[in-house]
Scaffold this motif. Structure first.
Motif, PDB file in Angstrom:
ATOM      1  N   TYR B  35      36.160  33.065  38.371  1.00 46.64           N
ATOM      2  CA  TYR B  35      36.736  33.323  39.719  1.00 46.64           C
ATOM      3  C   TYR B  35      35.714  34.336  40.295  1.00 46.64           C
ATOM      4  O   TYR B  35      35.255  35.238  39.495  1.00 46.64           O
ATOM      5  CB  TYR B  35      38.210  33.814  39.872  1.00 46.64           C
ATOM      6  N   GLN B  37      35.779  37.132  42.939  1.00 47.15           N
ATOM      7  CA  GLN B  37      36.754  37.943  43.987  1.00 47.15           C
ATOM      8  C   GLN B  37      35.856  38.716  44.896  1.00 47.15           C
ATOM      9  O   GLN B  37      35.375  39.874  44.381  1.00 47.15           O
ATOM     10  CB  GLN B  37      37.724  38.279  43.453  1.00 47.15           C
ATOM     11  N   GLY B  40      38.122  42.342  49.372  1.00 48.88           N
ATOM     12  CA  GLY B  40      39.473  42.139  50.537  1.00 48.88           C
ATOM     13  C   GLY B  40      39.493  40.550  50.508  1.00 48.88           C
ATOM     14  O   GLY B  40      40.254  40.150  51.628  1.00 48.88           O
ATOM     15  N   GLN B  41      39.186  39.867  49.706  1.00 50.99           N
ATOM     16  CA  GLN B  41      39.566  38.383  49.511  1.00 50.99           C
ATOM     17  C   GLN B  41      40.240  38.026  48.310  1.00 50.99           C
ATOM     18  O   GLN B  41      40.308  38.751  47.289  1.00 50.99           O
ATOM     19  CB  GLN B  41      38.275  37.638  49.920  1.00 50.99           C
ATOM     20  N   GLY B  42      41.076  36.903  48.147  1.00 57.93           N
ATOM     21  CA  GLY B  42      41.602  36.488  47.016  1.00 57.93           C
ATOM     22  C   GLY B  42      40.428  35.888  46.221  1.00 57.93           C
ATOM     23  O   GLY B  42      39.400  35.571  46.568  1.00 57.93           O
ATOM     24  N   PRO B  43      40.783  35.681  44.943  1.00 57.93           N
ATOM     25  CA  PRO B  43      39.937  35.134  43.854  1.00 57.93           C
ATOM     26  C   PRO B  43      39.491  33.718  44.338  1.00 57.93           C
ATOM     27  O   PRO B  43      40.562  32.927  44.912  1.00 57.93           O
ATOM     28  CB  PRO B  43      40.737  35.052  42.763  1.00 57.93           C
ATOM     29  N   LEU B  45      38.078  30.088  42.789  1.00 51.83           N
ATOM     30  CA  LEU B  45      37.425  29.366  41.879  1.00 51.83           C
ATOM     31  C   LEU B  45      36.192  28.918  41.860  1.00 51.83           C
ATOM     32  O   LEU B  45      35.756  28.170  42.588  1.00 51.83           O
ATOM     33  CB  LEU B  45      38.551  28.054  41.574  1.00 51.83           C
ATOM     34  N   GLN B  59      32.908  24.336  43.573  1.00 53.55           N
ATOM     35  CA  GLN B  59      32.713  25.573  44.572  1.00 53.55           C
ATOM     36  C   GLN B  59      31.558  26.686  43.659  1.00 53.55           C
ATOM     37  O   GLN B  59      31.340  27.707  44.154  1.00 53.55           O
ATOM     38  CB  GLN B  59      33.989  26.281  44.694  1.00 53.55           C
ATOM     39  N   LEU B  91      36.101  37.527  38.147  1.00 56.32           N
ATOM     40  CA  LEU B  91      37.355  37.385  36.953  1.00 56.32           C
ATOM     41  C   LEU B  91      37.284  36.170  35.840  1.00 56.32           C
ATOM     42  O   LEU B  91      37.077  34.908  36.298  1.00 56.32           O
ATOM     43  CB  LEU B  91      38.608  37.303  37.632  1.00 56.32           C
ATOM     44  N   GLN B 107      48.093  31.301  34.261  1.00 52.51           N
ATOM     45  CA  GLN B 107      46.808  31.759  33.943  1.00 52.51           C
ATOM     46  C   GLN B 107      46.985  33.281  33.701  1.00 52.51           C
ATOM     47  O   GLN B 107      47.812  34.169  34.179  1.00 52.51           O
ATOM     48  CB  GLN B 107      45.810  31.818  35.390  1.00 52.51           C
ATOM     49  N   PHE B 109      44.644  36.760  33.134  1.00 54.45           N
ATOM     50  CA  PHE B 109      43.490  37.359  33.623  1.00 54.45           C
ATOM     51  C   PHE B 109      42.889  38.351  32.912  1.00 54.45           C
ATOM     52  O   PHE B 109      43.557  39.428  32.363  1.00 54.45           O
ATOM     53  CB  PHE B 109      43.247  37.500  34.989  1.00 54.45           C
ATOM     54  N   GLY B 110      41.473  38.345  32.656  1.00 55.77           N
ATOM     55  CA  GLY B 110      40.839  39.497  32.341  1.00 55.77           C
ATOM     56  C   GLY B 110      40.674  40.852  33.243  1.00 55.77           C
ATOM     57  O   GLY B 110      41.127  40.395  34.458  1.00 55.77           O
ATOM     58  N   PRO B 111      40.114  41.784  32.847  1.00 57.77           N
ATOM     59  CA  PRO B 111      40.076  42.952  33.687  1.00 57.77           C
ATOM     60  C   PRO B 111      38.953  42.816  34.726  1.00 57.77           C
ATOM     61  O   PRO B 111      39.086  43.281  35.615  1.00 57.77           O
ATOM     62  CB  PRO B 111      39.568  44.157  32.840  1.00 57.77           C
TER      63      PRO B 111
END
Lengths: 114, 118
Positions: B35, B37, B40-43, B45, B59, B91, B107, B109-111
């Motif tokens: 992903y 990110q 200010g936005q969501g992740p 894909l 995408q 991400l 899902q 997620f990693g850091p």
């Protein structure tokens, strides 16, 4: 096309107050629904999920969410907020066919006042 | 169990340079996601792998981004050449089940890797 709307970019609440974060989705059928939390510098952690069945779901850290089909909503709630809940919260939907991709909302940043 | 590992955690590069990110998913997880990110936005894909095959890369800006998941385990995402607008957190996430299989679809997620392009 699928979409997720989180109308509130920022929310500020006092510690101990109740919290509700809004999430509306657009999808042809009932999707799988999720709430994630992201603390600064961290990845996303799953709070709770809805697949089917009871429309009120319980998650970790005292959070719950209610799926309302008629309103296409999946709002997140907590009866008493703790200072450690300050973070960004993301609602996500997952398609139930095709590539089963996830779509995330833009997030709501929660600030907690002591 | 160990979580999703990503490296590096931070990277600063100049525009037109190249950069690569690495992800090691949770052991046994069939599906891996990258992903983007933006602040200010969501992740969003970029690409989804199922084992070592691509499920969705609709995408992914294929003129500059590439990704691979050799042997169906860890994965690398590359940007070449980078643009200013690529500044974001990248991400990686994994899930146990394959797309369409019954069962859990969470899902993990990693850091993330924070990329700054100057």
């Amino acid at each position: 096309a699928q979409s997720v709307t989180q109308p509130d970019i920022h929310i500020t609440v006092s510690e101990g107050a109740s919290l509700e974060l809004r999430c509306n989705y657009s999808y042809g059928a009932t999707p799988y629904l999720f709430w994630y939390v992201q603390s600064p510098g961290q990845g996303l952690q799953l709070l709770l999920k809805y697949f089917s069945g009871d429309t009120l779901v319980q998650g970790i850290k005292g959070f719950e969410a209610e799926f309302k089909r008629s309103q296409s909503s999946f709002n997140l709630r907590k009866p008493s907020v703790h200072w450690s809940d300050a973070a960004e919260y993301f609602c996500a939907v997952r398609a139930t066919s095709g590539t089963y991709k996830y779509i995330f909302g833009t997030g709501t940043r929660l600030k907690v006042l002591a | 169990e160990a979580g999703v590992a990503q490296s590096p955690r931070y990277k600063i590069i100049e525009k037109r340079q190249s950069v690569a990110f690495w992800c090691n998913p949770i052991s046994g997880h069939a599906t891996l996601y990258w992903y983007q990110q933006i602040l200010g936005q969501g992740p969003k894909l970029l690409i989804q792998f199922q084992n070592n095959g691509v499920v969705d890369d609709s995408q992914l800006p294929k003129d500059r981004f590439s990704a691979e998941r050799l042997k169906g385990v860890d994965s690398t995402l590359k940007i070449q050449p980078a643009k200013l607008e690529d500044s974001a957190v990248y991400l990686c996430a994994s899930s146990l089940r394959r797309a369409g299989e019954a069962g859990s679809y969470e899902q993990y997620f990693g850091p993330g890797t924070r990329l700054t392009v100057t």
